[in-house]
Design a protein around this motif. Structure first.
Motif, mmCIF file in Angstrom:
data_model
loop_
_atom_site.group_PDB
_atom_site.id
_atom_site.type_symbol
_atom_site.label_atom_id
_atom_site.label_comp_id
_atom_site.label_asym_id
_atom_site.label_seq_id
_atom_site.Cartn_x
_atom_site.Cartn_y
_atom_site.Cartn_z
ATOM 1 N N THR A 198 0.813 -1.224 0.000
ATOM 2 C CA THR A 198 0.000 0.000 0.000
ATOM 3 C C THR A 198 0.846 1.274 0.000
ATOM 4 N N GLU A 199 2.128 1.139 0.307
ATOM 5 C CA GLU A 199 2.982 2.332 0.372
ATOM 6 C C GLU A 199 3.918 2.450 -0.813
ATOM 7 N N ALA A 200 4.003 1.405 -1.637
ATOM 8 C CA ALA A 200 5.005 1.380 -2.706
ATOM 9 C C ALA A 200 4.745 2.455 -3.761
ATOM 10 N N ALA A 201 5.809 3.025 -4.286
ATOM 11 C CA ALA A 201 5.681 4.020 -5.357
ATOM 12 C C ALA A 201 5.361 3.332 -6.677
ATOM 13 N N ILE A 202 5.775 2.062 -6.807
ATOM 14 C CA ILE A 202 5.485 1.304 -8.025
ATOM 15 C C ILE A 202 4.929 -0.060 -7.610
ATOM 16 N N VAL A 203 3.857 -0.483 -8.283
ATOM 17 C CA VAL A 203 3.287 -1.812 -8.037
ATOM 18 C C VAL A 203 3.209 -2.553 -9.373
ATOM 19 N N VAL A 204 3.718 -3.786 -9.384
ATOM 20 C CA VAL A 204 3.631 -4.647 -10.566
ATOM 21 C C VAL A 204 2.725 -5.812 -10.196
ATOM 22 N N SER A 205 1.593 -5.957 -10.921
ATOM 23 C CA SER A 205 0.613 -6.983 -10.550
ATOM 24 C C SER A 205 0.452 -8.037 -11.627
ATOM 25 N N GLY A 206 0.044 -9.215 -11.181
ATOM 26 C CA GLY A 206 -0.236 -10.304 -12.107
ATOM 27 C C GLY A 206 -1.633 -10.840 -11.892
ATOM 28 N N GLY A 207 -2.263 -11.300 -12.975
ATOM 29 C CA GLY A 207 -3.610 -11.845 -12.880
ATOM 30 C C GLY A 207 -3.685 -13.252 -13.420
ATOM 31 N N ARG A 208 -4.900 -13.656 -13.819
ATOM 32 C CA ARG A 208 -5.117 -15.012 -14.304
ATOM 33 C C ARG A 208 -4.213 -15.335 -15.505
ATOM 34 N N GLY A 209 -3.899 -14.291 -16.272
ATOM 35 C CA GLY A 209 -3.042 -14.487 -17.443
ATOM 36 C C GLY A 209 -1.652 -14.990 -17.093
ATOM 37 N N VAL A 210 -1.251 -14.856 -15.847
ATOM 38 C CA VAL A 210 0.088 -15.329 -15.435
ATOM 39 C C VAL A 210 0.117 -16.865 -15.430
ATOM 40 N N ASN A 211 -1.055 -17.439 -15.210
ATOM 41 C CA ASN A 211 -1.228 -18.874 -15.469
ATOM 42 C C ASN A 211 -0.351 -19.809 -14.633
ATOM 43 N N GLY A 212 -0.280 -19.537 -13.332
ATOM 44 C CA GLY A 212 0.448 -20.490 -12.476
ATOM 45 C C GLY A 212 1.324 -19.784 -11.460
ATOM 46 N N ALA A 213 1.446 -20.400 -10.274
ATOM 47 C CA ALA A 213 2.243 -19.803 -9.199
ATOM 48 C C ALA A 213 3.695 -19.606 -9.635
ATOM 49 N N GLU A 214 4.241 -20.617 -10.311
ATOM 50 C CA GLU A 214 5.662 -20.558 -10.673
ATOM 51 C C GLU A 214 5.945 -19.410 -11.646
ATOM 52 N N ASN A 215 4.917 -19.035 -12.450
ATOM 53 C CA ASN A 215 5.125 -17.958 -13.425
ATOM 54 C C ASN A 215 5.171 -16.570 -12.785
ATOM 55 N N PHE A 216 4.751 -16.482 -11.507
ATOM 56 C CA PHE A 216 4.839 -15.187 -10.831
ATOM 57 C C PHE A 216 6.299 -14.738 -10.705
#
Ligand code: FAD
Length: 320
Positions: A198-216
């Motif tokens: 919540t405090e970060a100046a930059i946030v990089v997010s992943g969704g369903r398209g990432v398609n797997g825990a390992e792909n995070f």
């Protein structure tokens, strides 16, 4: 000039960034008086003075660590009674919002939560909020009592504004309720070395398209190249690919960074609710019709497995 109380969020005297942002906003509506409680409270004074606090009210007692928020509410109430401020500003953390709500009830005031901006008005401070899943931006003011306002992190810049920052001891008598809920244990979260979401100046997010825990791992690599926090959509969290503590959205955390990069996220209204106030929004999605593209400043139509690693490499190269 009216005084404005600023509740200090600190860890053993190290002031957290959202409090310094509150000082910037407080200076728009009056003279900031900071209230620092608990272990290391007095150690906050130098940083607070550097950022505009004319006075720092401090109080330390074991109750602040041993019990939940009520001792802090007691102390803030004492500060309100001592100072008669034009407003009380509190960071919009989970704890901050609980403190603010209890304080407003105690002092018979109105409360505004999750403000993203604050300005002086003829009849008191005017707060800007993003409401109804970020569908509307409203301006409101408290019409009863001393306004209590919680402000989302990253809503204002941290500005150097040297002031006296005189330290004064606050006199606090704890209420019976203060010791009603005892903390029985604390477990430190495993550190990722990344900033708090919540405090970060930059946030990089992943969704369903990432398609797997390992792909995070590719989302994390991009985040690390930028010194960013990692977020996730509910679809990714529900699938068990990333922890719930990283979920962004209506039932997750609300973020307002300078830069939000959504990868493989469609842009459902419930996701938008938690990130739409980000200053610059970038999306990578292979579907050119994805609703996230209605929202973005920059969009890349492409496969995230091609785009994200290239982006990470490019950032690393440019950083040298
Ligand atoms: P999807 O909607 O399935 O989108 C996946 C996207 O990835 C698609 O646009 C697709 O084109 C793209 N894609 C797929 N593969 C690739 C690829 N290789 N490269 C690039 N792009 C690709 N959601 C939240 O996020 N947060 C919340 O807090 C939240 N709270 C909710 C509360 C309620 C009460 C309800 C009902 C829902 C809530 N949701 C929340 C769920 C929300 O409605 C959506 O279902 C969710 O946000 C969808 O997540 P997503 O975008 O990751 O998945």
């Amino acid at each position: 000039m009216a005084e404005v109380l600023v509740y200090v969020d600190h860890v053993d005297g190290a002031v957290r960034k959202p409090t310094l942002e509150l000082l910037t906003l407080a200076r728009r509506i009056g003279e900031p008086v900071a209230v620092a409680l608990g272990a290391g409270a007095a150690d906050t004074a130098a940083a607070l003075a550097e950022h505009g606090a004319v006075k720092v009210l401090t109080h330390d007692a074991s109750e602040y660590a041993e019990y939940l928020v009520v001792p802090k509410v007691d102390a803030l109430q004492a500060a309100v009674e001592q100072v008669s401020p034009a407003a009380v500003l509190v960071p919009s953390s989970a704890e901050g919002k609980e403190i603010a709500a209890r304080l407003a009830l105690r002092i018979g005031s109105g409360i505004i939560t999750d403000a993203v901006d604050l300005e002086a008005g003829d009849e008191g401070p005017v707060a800007t909020q993003s409401v109804f899943a970020a569908s509307f931006t409203t301006k409101s003011r408290v019409s009863k009592g001393t306004p209590v306002i919680t402000v989302k992190p990253n809503s204002a810049a941290v500005e150097a504004a040297p002031a006296a920052g005189a330290v004064e001891a606050l006199s606090v008598t704890f209420s019976d309720k203060a010791t009603g809920t005892k903390v029985t244990g604390r477990t430190a979260r495993e550190s990722t070395g990344r900033p708090e979401l919540t405090e970060a100046a930059i946030v990089v997010s992943g969704g369903r398209g990432v398609n797997g825990a390992e792909n995070f791992a590719i989302i994390e690599a991009l985040a690390d190249s930028l010194g960013a926090a990692v977020g996730a959509s509910r679809a990714a969290v529900d699938a068990g690919w990333y922890p719930h503590t990283n979920q962004v959205g209506q039932t997750g955390k609300s973020v307002s960074p300078q830069l939000y990069i959504a990868n493989g996220i469609s842009g459902a209204i419930q996701h938008r609710a938690g990130m739409q106030t980000s200053k610059t929004i970038v999306a990578v999605n292979k579907d050119a019709e994805a609703p996230i593209f209605d929202l973005v400043d920059y969009g890349v139509v492409g496969d995230l497995f091609d785009v994200v690693p290239q982006l990470t490499e490019e950032i690393k190269t440019r950083k040298g």
